[in-house]
Design a protein around this motif. Structure first.
Motif, PDB file in Angstrom:
ATOM      1  N   SER A  85       0.820  -1.203   0.000  1.00 11.51           N
ATOM      2  CA  SER A  85       0.000   0.000   0.000  1.00 11.51           C
ATOM      3  C   SER A  85       0.860   1.262   0.000  1.00 11.51           C
ATOM      4  N   ASP A  93       3.621   1.965 -10.407  1.00 11.91           N
ATOM      5  CA  ASP A  93       2.585   1.450 -11.301  1.00 11.91           C
ATOM      6  C   ASP A  93       2.416  -0.059 -11.134  1.00 11.91           C
ATOM      7  N   HIS A 118      -4.739  -5.655  -6.346  1.00 16.31           N
ATOM      8  CA  HIS A 118      -5.640  -5.435  -7.478  1.00 16.31           C
ATOM      9  C   HIS A 118      -6.908  -4.690  -7.057  1.00 16.31           C
ATOM     10  N   GLN A 119      -7.536  -5.178  -6.011  1.00 25.08           N
ATOM     11  CA  GLN A 119      -8.865  -4.680  -5.649  1.00 25.08           C
ATOM     12  C   GLN A 119      -8.829  -3.373  -4.853  1.00 25.08           C
ATOM     13  N   GLU A 120      -7.896  -3.254  -3.942  1.00 23.10           N
ATOM     14  CA  GLU A 120      -7.869  -2.072  -3.083  1.00 23.10           C
ATOM     15  C   GLU A 120      -6.942  -0.977  -3.596  1.00 23.10           C
ATOM     16  N   LEU A 121      -5.868  -1.364  -4.264  1.00 24.95           N
ATOM     17  CA  LEU A 121      -4.884  -0.380  -4.713  1.00 24.95           C
ATOM     18  C   LEU A 121      -4.970  -0.097  -6.207  1.00 24.95           C
ATOM     19  N   GLY A 122      -5.581  -1.001  -6.958  1.00 20.35           N
ATOM     20  CA  GLY A 122      -5.719  -0.809  -8.393  1.00 20.35           C
ATOM     21  C   GLY A 122      -4.401  -0.833  -9.142  1.00 20.35           C
ATOM     22  N   LYS A 123      -3.452  -1.623  -8.648  1.00 15.39           N
ATOM     23  CA  LYS A 123      -2.128  -1.692  -9.270  1.00 15.39           C
ATOM     24  C   LYS A 123      -1.864  -3.089  -9.820  1.00 15.39           C
ATOM     25  N   ASP A 144       0.298 -10.390 -12.546  1.00 15.81           N
ATOM     26  CA  ASP A 144       0.279  -9.866 -13.905  1.00 15.81           C
ATOM     27  C   ASP A 144       1.579 -10.159 -14.654  1.00 15.81           C
TER      28      ASP A 144
END
Length: 222
Positions: A85, A93, A118-123, A144
């Motif tokens: 986080s 990124d 993925h879900q909380e940070l969108g990275k 990824d």
């Protein structure tokens, strides 16, 4: 951010030992800028302070991590979600995490951390692994990108020296991009990694590791 911007490119790891005069955010940012000015498609940066300094100067993809030594575990590359986080908030990124099968602090799992990123940070997530087994599990957990980063640095692989060519050959068969990182010490070796199917190549010490490079020369000269 699209991973496509990294395809077949050079990613430069801009890090320095904590006791080095290079371990300053402005210095790391300058090194990263020099790398990008000369063609690097991205950089790999350790610690939120350094990531933030690089983000202020560069728009290329930053693979961010936070090395932490925690009692009771050998996992040290972004070992917990709260470290991820902080890396995300600093401007990375892609977040690199230790995705080996070793026990993690406080019972967190690779799957938990990847899902949270993925879900909380969108990275995006780069899974640093040491074996094909770990790579397969990381891919199933939603990583990824997978990287050969920890080959040669774990109990399971310490008898082996990077680069992990055989590991890379296996990893490129997975359904996600495989990055070759660790032990690349010449342009020719970087080319070899791409020829073996690597999506991109990370080079650190051979380009930015002044402290380690000088020590290596001194050992041979004294």
């Amino acid at each position: 951010m699209s991973i496509e911007t990294l395809r077949h490119g050079l990613i430069v790891s801009c890090q320095a030992p904590v006791d080095s005069p290079l371990h300053e955010p402005r210095v790391i940012a300058a090194i990263a800028t020099a790398a990008v000015n000369n063609g690097a498609v991205g950089v790999r940066i350790d610690t939120p302070a350094h990531i933030s300094a690089v983000r202020e100067r560069l728009k290329v993809p930053i693979i961010g991590l936070w090395k932490q030594v925690i009692a009771g575990t050998e996992v040290y590359i972004t070992p917990q979600f709260h470290h991820a986080s902080a890396v995300a908030q600093a401007g990375a990124d892609i977040i690199a995490i230790d995705a080996t099968t070793r026990n993690r602090p406080e019972g967190e799992t690779v799957s938990d951390i990847i899902a949270g990123i993925h879900q909380e940070l969108g990275k995006l997530v780069m899974a640093d692994v040491d074996t094909i087994e770990a790579a397969v599990l990381a891919a199933k957990a939603g990583a990824d990108i997978v990287g050969t980063t920890l080959f040669g640095y774990t109990a399971a692989t310490k008898h082996l020296a990077p680069p992990g060519w055989e590991l890379l050959k296996q990893m490129v068969e997975l359904d996600i991009p495989a990055i070759c990182e660790g032990g690349i010490s010449s342009p020719q070796m970087a080319r070899q990694a791409l020829d073996l199917g690597a999506y991109a190549v990370v080079v650190g010490t051979a380009i930015t590791g002044i402290d380690l490079q000088v020590k290596a020369y001194i050992r041979q000269l004294t």
